[in-house]
Design a protein around this motif. Structure first.
Motif, PDB file in Angstrom:
ATOM      1  N   ASN A  28      -3.337  -1.368  -7.776  1.00  0.00           N
ATOM      2  CA  ASN A  28      -3.941  -1.654  -9.084  1.00  0.00           C
ATOM      3  C   ASN A  28      -5.398  -0.955  -8.180  1.00  0.00           C
ATOM      4  N   ALA A  29      -6.323  -1.846  -8.689  1.00  0.00           N
ATOM      5  CA  ALA A  29      -7.568  -0.377  -7.946  1.00  0.00           C
ATOM      6  C   ALA A  29      -7.703  -0.178  -7.118  1.00  0.00           C
ATOM      7  N   SER A  30      -7.406  -1.082  -5.681  1.00  0.00           N
ATOM      8  CA  SER A  30      -7.652  -1.192  -4.513  1.00  0.00           C
ATOM      9  C   SER A  30      -6.618  -0.346  -4.019  1.00  0.00           C
ATOM     10  N   GLY A  31      -5.487   0.274  -4.268  1.00  0.00           N
ATOM     11  CA  GLY A  31      -4.450   1.729  -4.129  1.00  0.00           C
ATOM     12  C   GLY A  31      -2.790   0.220  -4.057  1.00  0.00           C
ATOM     13  N   GLY A  32      -3.143  -0.572  -3.919  1.00  0.00           N
ATOM     14  CA  GLY A  32      -2.158  -1.308  -3.421  1.00  0.00           C
ATOM     15  C   GLY A  32      -0.899  -1.211  -4.569  1.00  0.00           C
ATOM     16  N   THR A  68       2.165   6.091 -16.056  1.00  0.00           N
ATOM     17  CA  THR A  68       3.671   6.212 -16.753  1.00  0.00           C
ATOM     18  C   THR A  68       3.186   7.933 -17.052  1.00  0.00           C
ATOM     19  N   PHE A  69       4.743   8.255 -16.360  1.00  0.00           N
ATOM     20  CA  PHE A  69       4.408   9.825 -15.899  1.00  0.00           C
ATOM     21  C   PHE A  69       5.950   9.824 -17.106  1.00  0.00           C
ATOM     22  N   GLY A  70       6.317  11.486 -17.433  1.00  0.00           N
ATOM     23  CA  GLY A  70       7.571  11.960 -17.679  1.00  0.00           C
ATOM     24  C   GLY A  70       7.783  13.120 -17.176  1.00  0.00           C
ATOM     25  N   PHE A  71       9.231  12.931 -17.443  1.00  0.00           N
ATOM     26  CA  PHE A  71       9.778  14.063 -16.242  1.00  0.00           C
ATOM     27  C   PHE A  71      11.020  15.076 -17.162  1.00  0.00           C
ATOM     28  N   PHE A  72      10.851  16.212 -16.760  1.00  0.00           N
ATOM     29  CA  PHE A  72      11.524  16.440 -17.823  1.00  0.00           C
ATOM     30  C   PHE A  72      12.026  17.905 -17.281  1.00  0.00           C
ATOM     31  N   SER A  73      13.215  18.695 -17.889  1.00  0.00           N
ATOM     32  CA  SER A  73      15.063  18.577 -17.515  1.00  0.00           C
ATOM     33  C   SER A  73      14.447  20.119 -16.389  1.00  0.00           C
ATOM     34  N   THR A  74      13.077  20.840 -17.353  1.00  0.00           N
ATOM     35  CA  THR A  74      12.782  22.335 -16.741  1.00  0.00           C
ATOM     36  C   THR A  74      12.014  21.637 -15.507  1.00  0.00           C
ATOM     37  N   GLU A  75      12.501  22.387 -14.263  1.00  0.00           N
ATOM     38  CA  GLU A  75      12.471  22.198 -13.145  1.00  0.00           C
ATOM     39  C   GLU A  75      10.378  22.234 -12.768  1.00  0.00           C
ATOM     40  N   ASN A  76      10.276  20.600 -12.433  1.00  0.00           N
ATOM     41  CA  ASN A  76       8.970  19.827 -11.606  1.00  0.00           C
ATOM     42  C   ASN A  76       8.083  19.904 -12.786  1.00  0.00           C
ATOM     43  N   THR A  77       8.399  20.538 -13.933  1.00  0.00           N
ATOM     44  CA  THR A  77       7.629  19.446 -15.225  1.00  0.00           C
ATOM     45  C   THR A  77       7.384  17.756 -15.493  1.00  0.00           C
ATOM     46  N   MET A  78       5.887  18.126 -15.190  1.00  0.00           N
ATOM     47  CA  MET A  78       5.956  16.314 -14.835  1.00  0.00           C
ATOM     48  C   MET A  78       4.756  16.051 -16.087  1.00  0.00           C
ATOM     49  N   CYS A 107       3.313  11.553  -7.250  1.00  0.00           N
ATOM     50  CA  CYS A 107       3.064  10.801  -8.798  1.00  0.00           C
ATOM     51  C   CYS A 107       2.037   8.832  -8.546  1.00  0.00           C
ATOM     52  N   LEU A 108       3.079   8.630  -7.222  1.00  0.00           N
ATOM     53  CA  LEU A 108       2.066   7.760  -7.069  1.00  0.00           C
ATOM     54  C   LEU A 108       0.521   7.171  -6.256  1.00  0.00           C
ATOM     55  N   ARG A 109       0.240   8.932  -5.949  1.00  0.00           N
ATOM     56  CA  ARG A 109      -1.092   8.933  -5.678  1.00  0.00           C
ATOM     57  C   ARG A 109      -2.168   8.985  -6.890  1.00  0.00           C
ATOM     58  N   LEU A 110      -1.210   9.906  -7.922  1.00  0.00           N
ATOM     59  CA  LEU A 110      -2.075   9.830  -9.282  1.00  0.00           C
ATOM     60  C   LEU A 110      -2.398   8.898  -9.508  1.00  0.00           C
ATOM     61  N   ALA A 111      -1.302   7.992  -9.567  1.00  0.00           N
ATOM     62  CA  ALA A 111      -1.335   6.844 -10.534  1.00  0.00           C
ATOM     63  C   ALA A 111      -2.990   6.151  -9.269  1.00  0.00           C
ATOM     64  N   SER A 112      -2.177   5.735  -8.258  1.00  0.00           N
ATOM     65  CA  SER A 112      -3.803   5.531  -7.563  1.00  0.00           C
ATOM     66  C   SER A 112      -4.941   5.522  -8.886  1.00  0.00           C
ATOM     67  N   PRO A 146       0.569  -0.844   0.196  1.00  0.00           N
ATOM     68  CA  PRO A 146       0.098  -0.084   0.000  1.00  0.00           C
ATOM     69  C   PRO A 146       0.840   1.310  -0.363  1.00  0.00           C
ATOM     70  N   VAL A 147      -0.225   2.124  -0.465  1.00  0.00           N
ATOM     71  CA  VAL A 147       1.204   3.928  -0.449  1.00  0.00           C
ATOM     72  C   VAL A 147       1.387   3.910   0.316  1.00  0.00           C
ATOM     73  N   ASP A 148       0.931   3.988   1.406  1.00  0.00           N
ATOM     74  CA  ASP A 148       1.720   4.595   2.660  1.00  0.00           C
ATOM     75  C   ASP A 148       2.939   4.101   3.002  1.00  0.00           C
ATOM     76  N   ILE A 149       2.514   2.733   3.042  1.00  0.00           N
ATOM     77  CA  ILE A 149       4.371   1.572   3.117  1.00  0.00           C
ATOM     78  C   ILE A 149       5.230   1.690   2.554  1.00  0.00           C
ATOM     79  N   VAL A 150       3.977   1.888   0.924  1.00  0.00           N
ATOM     80  CA  VAL A 150       5.744   2.013   0.068  1.00  0.00           C
ATOM     81  C   VAL A 150       6.693   3.629   0.222  1.00  0.00           C
ATOM     82  N   GLU A 151       5.812   5.070   0.684  1.00  0.00           N
ATOM     83  CA  GLU A 151       6.487   5.619   1.110  1.00  0.00           C
ATOM     84  C   GLU A 151       7.849   5.907   2.349  1.00  0.00           C
ATOM     85  N   ASN A 152       7.053   4.694   3.672  1.00  0.00           N
ATOM     86  CA  ASN A 152       8.274   4.531   4.341  1.00  0.00           C
ATOM     87  C   ASN A 152       9.385   3.887   4.409  1.00  0.00           C
TER      88      ASN A 152
END
Lengths: 241, 384
Positions: B228-232, B197-207, B252-257, A202-208
């Motif tokens: 997966n859909a349950s956030g794992g 998938t996320f792409g990062f660019f050399s200009t600061e904080n562009t994603m 990014c992780l949260r966006l992906a979820s 889960p996401v929060d454990i990933v952070e840790n």
């Protein structure tokens, strides 16, 4: 299987947040422009850097930056059972790609156009965390070769077993089937350059777990800096300064 | 004062590596400045409009399981990047990108235990089903990993394997029932790991999310999160590239979820439509088949097939419109949440059936070359 016993000790007697013993040696390969041996516990890796030198394959030459190539191999005798193909298999190709992209991001390639930098990393003893040891060794070798870099790249792995985040997994802990997070970190810039994770978390454990790996990387960076400083002092002494 | 790179692949057709398409400096600058002012060539947070297809072909056979996992089936993923998709891909052994793609999808599916491997066990320690996923890239519009992942999941969900039962003298003989005798079974899929998938660019904080082909050429770093859909979080792959602060990564992780939920729903809807069509097709099916018997003697697997089946299979390799062990799923990728076009069906018209035959033929040949023994039920399709 119990990876953290009730007293809080792991299989090899370490605490969860304890890293294995580090040992580094610079200049192991005399012929190379830069080389290093890096040990993390029982994992031993040797890296050699050749470059910047003339591009061998002219079609790959780039006019505005250096070409970085990397090859990761495991010696036949590095693992418990003798390996059949040390390189060219899919895992080695992927790790070569990963190490190359990690180092490429921190080498100042635009300072060396039309040239080529080769990084060869070979695993002599594999006991988990080979990827991290390779990146650390490559950083040292690049520094030994005098190649300009934005920052040192250090790498460390961490995992999550028996509901405890563990730092620097060895082979047994790695093959336990739990999550395995490898982080490549730029300590001065405070940026994560490499991040690989497998198995579900889960996401929060990933952070840790990621935070723990980053702390490990910072510790390795301190050690690497000491080693480089010591090496420079030795060079000065030998030149009679 | 930098030199303009000429992106003219025709001019340098002879040197293979110069086929890698490099954007002109002007193009590069355009994309970077556009991103800096929060514009994108196509819409942010949407799958690109370009039509992208991935074909998944399926093969499976009974094999001996791995020594250390005698109770589980095996799954292997093979990728094929044909130059048809992109001139910078080359025929022959897979390049780095192909291997990385294959391994990432493999990690996402295997590491997260999305597919139940133990249900694929037939005889513990002797025979298990081996699933083989072949990914053929037809058109590269950027972000192959996400698309390939979706295609692989769709194929796994719509796949049906033949049922088999133990019989014979000492209970060691395995009889594989062809699909007409007993309905083939679906795979047990616990959850769907979706790659974002996320792409990062050399200009600061562009994603950016879901980079297109042009953005991929310009970007300085990429990160793929399989969730997966349950956030794992099932897997993360950020293979070097520009450094990113830790909090960006968490963002990014949260966006992906969030994205994963949307994409899971799309896949499930499409799969359901496909399954309904397939069920309605079953009624029209007309079959001749011979059950193949597989026996295990002292660990040597021998395949005894009905005598006439052998010749039939050779001569019919051309004619059989659908090999029973390949499911072709073509999915058009468009992620506007309202309309999702159903996947193109196999026997809708006679025309596409021909095209599809040739595609299946190609992979069947490859599959046949590398396989030792196969169990196949034969299905002959009634002409529609």
């Amino acid at each position: 299987m119990e990876f953290v016993n009730p007293e809080g000790l792991r299989l090899d007697g370490r605490r969860p947040m304890e890293m294995r013993q580090l040992r580094a040696e610079i200049g192991a390969v005399a012929r190379a422009d830069g080389s290093a041996v890096f040990e993390m516990g029982n994992t031993k890796v040797i890296a050699a850097v050749y470059g910047p030198r003339e591009v061998q394959n002219k079609s790959q030459q780039s006019n505005d930056q250096a070409l970085v190539r990397c090859e990761y191999t495991m010696a036949n005798f590095s693992t418990g059972d003798r390996k059949r193909k040390p390189k060219g298999d899919r895992r080695s190709t992927e790790i070569s790609l990963v190490i190359r992209q990690t180092m490429e991001a921190c080498i100042l390639t635009h300072l060396m156009p039309r040239s080529q930098i080769d990084i060869y990393v070979q695993v002599l003893q594999a006991d988990g965390g080979t990827r991290s040891a390779c990146i650390n060794a490559a950083t040292l070798a690049l520094a030994d070769a005098g190649i300009p870099m934005r920052d040192l790249v250090t790498s460390c792995s961490s995992g999550y077993l028996n509901s405890t985040p563990l730092l620097d997994l060895n082979y047994l802990e790695d093959s336990a089937g739990g999550p395995d997070v490898t982080v490549g970190f730029l300590p001065k810039l405070d940026r994560v350059t490499l991040l690989q994770m497998d198995a579900k978390l889960p996401v929060d454990i990933v952070e840790n777990v990621m935070q723990l790996a980053i702390e490990g990387c910072k510790a390795i960076a301190t050690y690497i800096r000491e080693v480089l400083l010591e090496n420079t002092k030795q060079l000065e002494y030998r030149r009679g300064l | 004062p930098s030199i303009t790179l000429i992106s003219a692949p025709e001019a340098s057709m002879d040197s293979r590596l110069a086929n890698t398409w490099r954007p002109t400096v002007n193009e590069k600058k355009f994309i970077e400045t556009a991103l800096a002012s929060n514009l994108r060539i196509d819409d942010y947070n949407r799958k690109p409009i370009e039509y992208r297809q991935l074909t998944i072909n399926f093969g499976r056979q009974l094999v001996q399981p791995y020594r250390e996992r005698p109770n589980e089936g095996t799954m292997s993923i093979f990728t094929e990047f044909s130059p048809m998709a992109d001139p910078s891909f080359e025929l022959g052994s897979p390049g780095e990108a192909a291997i990385e793609l294959g391994r990432m999808i493999d990690r996402g599916l295997r590491g997260s235990r999305a597919v139940d491997m133990e249900s694929l066990c037939v005889l513990a320690g002797k025979l298990v089903w081996a699933i083989r996923i072949d990914l053929h890239i037809l058109d590269n519009g950027g972000n192959l990993i996400d698309a390939a992942n979706v295609a692989a999941l769709a194929a796994l969900l719509t796949f049906r394997r033949p049922e088999c039962s133990l019989g014979g003298e000492n209970g060691q003989e395995v009889v594989v029932h062809p699909p007409e005798v007993k309905d083939p079974l679906p795979l047990i899929v616990h959850h769907l790991p979706i790659a974002v998938t996320f792409g990062f660019f050399s200009t600061e904080n562009t994603m950016v999310l879901d980079p297109t082909h042009s953005e991929e050429a310009v970007m300085a770093g990429r990160m793929t999160v399989t969730v997966n859909a349950s956030g794992g979080i099932c897997a993360i792959q950020k293979a070097g590239g520009v450094g990113v602060p830790q909090r960006e990564i968490m963002r990014c992780l949260r966006l992906a979820s969030q994205r994963a939920g949307l994409i899971t729903k799309t896949i499930k809807d499409a799969v359901e439509v496909f399954n309904k069509e397939r069920a309605s097709r079953k009624i029209k099916r007309h079959s001749t088949s011979v059950a193949a018997t597989v026996s295990v003697e002292d660990g040597i697997t021998s395949l005894r097939e009905g005598p006439h089946r052998q010749e039939k299979s050779n001569s019919n390799a051309e004619q059989t419109s659908e090999d029973s062990d390949s499911d072709v799923v073509t999915m058009q990728e468009k992620l506007s949440s309202e309309d999702v076009k159903p996947p193109t069906l196999l026997t809708d018209l006679a025309e596409p059936e021909e095209q599809q035959t040739s595609r299946v033929k190609k992979t069947t040949k490859d599959a046949v070359k590398s396989k030792k023994a196969r169990t196949r039920g034969e299905r002959r399709r009634a002409p529609t």
